[in-house]
Scaffold this motif. Structure first.
Motif, short mmCIF file in Angstrom:
data_model
loop_
_atom_site.label_atom_id
_atom_site.label_comp_id
_atom_site.label_asym_id
_atom_site.label_seq_id
_atom_site.Cartn_x
_atom_site.Cartn_y
_atom_site.Cartn_z
N GLY A 144 0.81 -1.21 0.00
CA GLY A 144 0.00 0.00 0.00
C GLY A 144 0.85 1.26 0.00
O GLY A 144 0.51 2.24 -0.68
N LEU A 145 1.94 1.26 0.74
CA LEU A 145 2.80 2.44 0.79
C LEU A 145 3.47 2.71 -0.55
O LEU A 145 3.60 3.86 -0.96
CB LEU A 145 3.85 2.27 1.88
CG LEU A 145 3.35 2.35 3.33
CD1 LEU A 145 4.47 2.02 4.31
CD2 LEU A 145 2.77 3.72 3.64
N VAL A 146 3.90 1.65 -1.22
CA VAL A 146 4.54 1.83 -2.53
C VAL A 146 3.56 2.46 -3.51
O VAL A 146 3.94 3.27 -4.36
CB VAL A 146 5.06 0.48 -3.07
CG1 VAL A 146 5.49 0.59 -4.53
CG2 VAL A 146 6.23 -0.01 -2.22
N ALA A 147 2.28 2.10 -3.41
CA ALA A 147 1.26 2.62 -4.33
C ALA A 147 0.68 3.95 -3.88
O ALA A 147 -0.27 4.44 -4.50
CB ALA A 147 0.15 1.59 -4.49
N SER A 148 1.21 4.56 -2.81
CA SER A 148 0.59 5.74 -2.23
C SER A 148 0.89 7.03 -2.98
O SER A 148 0.32 8.08 -2.64
CB SER A 148 1.01 5.89 -0.76
OG SER A 148 2.42 6.08 -0.66
N GLY A 149 1.77 7.00 -3.97
CA GLY A 149 2.06 8.19 -4.76
C GLY A 149 0.99 8.46 -5.80
O GLY A 149 0.02 7.71 -5.96
N ARG A 150 1.16 9.53 -6.56
CA ARG A 150 0.17 9.90 -7.57
C ARG A 150 0.39 9.22 -8.92
O ARG A 150 -0.52 9.15 -9.73
CB ARG A 150 0.21 11.41 -7.79
CG ARG A 150 -0.30 12.22 -6.60
CD ARG A 150 -0.28 13.69 -6.94
NE ARG A 150 -0.88 14.49 -5.88
CZ ARG A 150 -1.05 15.81 -5.98
NH1 ARG A 150 -0.65 16.45 -7.06
NH2 ARG A 150 -1.59 16.49 -4.98
N GLU A 151 1.61 8.74 -9.16
CA GLU A 151 1.92 8.20 -10.47
C GLU A 151 1.46 6.76 -10.62
O GLU A 151 1.52 5.97 -9.67
CB GLU A 151 3.42 8.31 -10.74
CG GLU A 151 3.91 9.76 -10.78
CD GLU A 151 5.39 9.86 -11.07
OE1 GLU A 151 6.06 8.80 -11.07
OE2 GLU A 151 5.88 10.98 -11.28
N ALA A 152 1.04 6.41 -11.83
CA ALA A 152 0.57 5.05 -12.10
C ALA A 152 1.68 4.03 -11.96
O ALA A 152 1.43 2.87 -11.62
CB ALA A 152 -0.04 4.98 -13.51
N SER A 153 2.93 4.45 -12.18
CA SER A 153 4.06 3.52 -12.09
C SER A 153 4.19 2.96 -10.68
O SER A 153 4.64 1.84 -10.48
CB SER A 153 5.37 4.22 -12.49
OG SER A 153 5.60 5.36 -11.67
N GLY A 154 3.78 3.75 -9.67
CA GLY A 154 3.82 3.26 -8.30
C GLY A 154 2.85 2.12 -8.08
O GLY A 154 3.16 1.14 -7.40
N LEU A 162 3.53 -7.16 -4.82
CA LEU A 162 2.54 -8.04 -4.21
C LEU A 162 2.63 -9.46 -4.74
O LEU A 162 2.61 -10.43 -3.97
CB LEU A 162 1.13 -7.47 -4.45
CG LEU A 162 -0.05 -8.19 -3.80
CD1 LEU A 162 -1.19 -7.21 -3.53
CD2 LEU A 162 -0.58 -9.32 -4.69
N ILE A 163 2.75 -9.60 -6.07
CA ILE A 163 2.80 -10.94 -6.67
C ILE A 163 4.04 -11.69 -6.22
O ILE A 163 3.97 -12.85 -5.77
CB ILE A 163 2.75 -10.83 -8.21
CG1 ILE A 163 1.39 -10.28 -8.65
CG2 ILE A 163 3.01 -12.19 -8.85
CD1 ILE A 163 1.32 -9.92 -10.12
N THR A 227 13.51 -9.11 -8.18
CA THR A 227 12.93 -8.32 -9.27
C THR A 227 11.91 -7.28 -8.82
O THR A 227 11.66 -6.30 -9.53
CB THR A 227 12.29 -9.26 -10.30
OG1 THR A 227 11.37 -10.14 -9.63
CG2 THR A 227 13.35 -10.10 -11.00
N TRP A 228 11.29 -7.49 -7.64
CA TRP A 228 10.32 -6.52 -7.15
C TRP A 228 10.97 -5.24 -6.63
O TRP A 228 10.36 -4.17 -6.63
CB TRP A 228 9.50 -7.13 -6.01
CG TRP A 228 10.31 -7.55 -4.82
CD1 TRP A 228 10.87 -8.77 -4.58
CD2 TRP A 228 10.69 -6.73 -3.70
NE1 TRP A 228 11.56 -8.77 -3.39
CE2 TRP A 228 11.47 -7.53 -2.83
CE3 TRP A 228 10.44 -5.40 -3.34
CZ2 TRP A 228 12.00 -7.05 -1.63
CZ3 TRP A 228 10.97 -4.91 -2.15
CH2 TRP A 228 11.73 -5.73 -1.32
N GLN A 229 12.22 -5.34 -6.19
CA GLN A 229 12.81 -4.27 -5.41
C GLN A 229 13.12 -2.98 -6.18
O GLN A 229 12.73 -1.89 -5.74
CB GLN A 229 14.07 -4.77 -4.70
CG GLN A 229 14.60 -3.80 -3.66
CD GLN A 229 15.83 -4.34 -2.97
OE1 GLN A 229 16.91 -4.36 -3.56
NE2 GLN A 229 15.69 -4.78 -1.73
#
Length: 503
Positions: A144-154, A162-163, A227-229
């Motif tokens: 959730g924190l990684v996706a908390s920015g405004r950009e779609a890349s996050g 997650l995967i 690869t996620w990092q």
């Protein structure tokens, strides 16, 4: 009260995580204050626990009073308390950075405190299944924190995280099942004794080791399970990248060490040399591959991410060597890396906010435009290379001497090669900062001396850099050197509370 300290360390942040959600009924800007108060209480409890472990030895607590091995036990020794103190210190530093940098929503700080809960729980638990529960809490909060920015890349990076993270956690849980089938218990100390009785060459035991260690190496981000990092670090808000780069893989590496020494033990590694060599091989490949990939990057954030792949390979190699000096060195490097890498990501975030520079070319001449951030970045980079008297040198030296004592010459060679590669990519960056002309412009950057325009990468429209943000990176740079003085005390604490390993 003292016996309850381990459980309070978990309860305080999880209760605190619920408060910003309730506060959202009235205001969406109460999250930072709530998180700051919660973490100050957490830090005070961690300080009390450090004092108790130093004076009274290992602290344990049976949750709910249920008898071990049927209940859940929380255990704090010298290794544990070092990581608990690190979690408190880094979290407070990130909060100071995020006060201006954002994100500012209450939901962000709920996830922040939930991540602290997961990290603390992973650190203090003495139960292998409970470790899985906190591993999942940590993962969910981090996604959730990684996706908390405004950009779609996050959001894309968070989905990838997650995967891959779910695969790692599932492997670990499957390994727990095999260990339970072999021993009939989930308590780490009880399982350790029963594994020896079952026999280290048992198929169930070997399978459990492979799955549990394999799952945790995904969380640590060792090559090729890393690869996620890079995407997670490079595409999240700068406050988040500083936080997760400092703590998430660090606590996962601690959990792997706890699995090696509290569950399977050094005797297992001695009885099954193939297991030790497999772990050393994976760690060594990660050291070299991570450094090589870092050298080839043009993005500074991705370079720092691949550097973590290499540095955690070094930490796991130290734990796999499993001599007293190597374990102390791995612990020192684990703590030092968290401080230095968190500071490096925070400094790169400041440079990006002030100048728009995110690539190696964009850093040309930025040493004069952002002197404080660039100076802190340089000190931290030298610490990562292992230039004395920085903490990075001490950790590497201990691991090197431990590997020499064990006559594990491949580890010695890989460590020296890694140091040269680390020097290569950080020296190249330092050269760009101080000796190159600022001829390359980043997208969104403006002429020398101007202000960086507002961009989507800055949550809530936050622009500019605050004194608090600069103070955080300066403190990180100072700690990268000053922590060297604390190494003897940490070594003594480990010796006193882990006698089976370090005496």
């Amino acid at each position: 009260m003292i016996d309850h300290l381990p459980v309070l360390l978990v309860v305080v942040p999880i209760v605190g995580a619920a408060v910003p959600l309730v506060a959202s009924l009235y205001t969406d800007r109460a999250g930072w204050t709530i998180a700051a108060v919660t973490m100050l209480v957490h830090a005070a409890l961690a300080g009390l626990l450090v004092r108790e472990v130093r004076t009274g030895g290992v602290v344990s607590y049976a949750v709910g009073g249920f008898t071990i091995p049927y209940g859940i036990e929380l255990v704090v020794d010298g290794l544990t308390v070092a990581v608990v103190a690190l979690i408190s210190a880094i979290s407070l530093g990130v909060l100071a950075y995020a006060r201006h940098a954002g994100p500012h929503e209450n939901t962000f700080y709920s996830q922040f405190l939930l991540l602290v809960t997961g990290l603390t729980g992973m650190t203090v638990t003495g139960d292998v299944f409970n470790l899985y529960v906190f591993l999942e809490i940590t993962g969910l909060a981090a996604y959730g924190l990684v996706a908390s920015g405004r950009e779609a890349s996050g959001a894309v990076a968070a989905l990838k995280y997650l995967i891959v993270g779910t695969v790692g956690a599932s492997l670990y849980l499957l390994g727990v099942g095999y260990a339970l089938a072999a021993t009939g218990t989930l308590n780490m100390a009880d399982m350790s004794a029963k594994l020896a009785a079952v026999g280290y060459d048992s198929t169930l035991v070997l399978t459990a080791f492979g799955l549990m260690v394999g799952g945790l190496t995904v969380k640590v981000a060792l090559f090729p399970l890393h690869t996620w990092q890079p995407d997670a670090y490079a595409n999240s808000p700068d406050s988040v990248s500083a936080f997760i780069s400092a703590l998430v893989s660090t606590v996962s590496a601690y959990a792997l060490a706890r699995l090696l020494f509290s569950v399977f033990t050094v005797e297992f590694l001695t009885a099954v040399p193939a297991a030790r060599w497999a772990l050393i091989a994976v760690a060594s490949v990660s050291i070299v591959a991570g450094s090589a990939l870092a050298v080839s990057q043009s993005s500074v954030q991705r370079m720092l991410a691949y550097s973590s792949v290499s540095q955690f390979g070094l930490v796991i190699a130290g734990f796999a060597v499993a001599t007293p000096l190597a374990v102390v060195g791995a612990t020192v490097h684990l703590v030092g890396h968290a401080v230095m890498k968190g500071g490096l990501f925070a400094a790169s975030g400041i440079i990006e906010r002030e100048t728009g520079a995110t690539t190696l070319g964009g850093y040309a001449g930025m040493g004069t435009r952002t002197p404080v951030a660039a100076g802190a970045f340089t000190v931290l980079a030298l610490g990562m290379v292992g230039v004395p008297p920085a903490i990075g040198f001490v950790g590497k030296w201990y691991i090197l001497v431990g590997a020499v004592e064990a006559q594990l010459w491949p580890v010695v060679g890989v460590l020296l090669l890694s140091t040269l590669l680390t020097l290569a990519y950080f020296a190249r960056l330092g050269e760009r900062l101080y000796f190159a002309e600022p001829t390359i412009r980043e997208e969104g950057a403006v002429a020398d001396g101007g202000e960086r325009p507002e961009s989507d990468s800055q949550p809530d429209g936050a622009t500019g850099v605050s004194t608090g943000m600069l103070a955080v990176v300066v403190v990180a740079a100072v700690l990268a050197v000053a922590l060297t003085a604390a190494v003897p005390a940490l070594e003594q604490l480990l010796i006193e509370t882990l006698p089976s390993l370090l005496q």
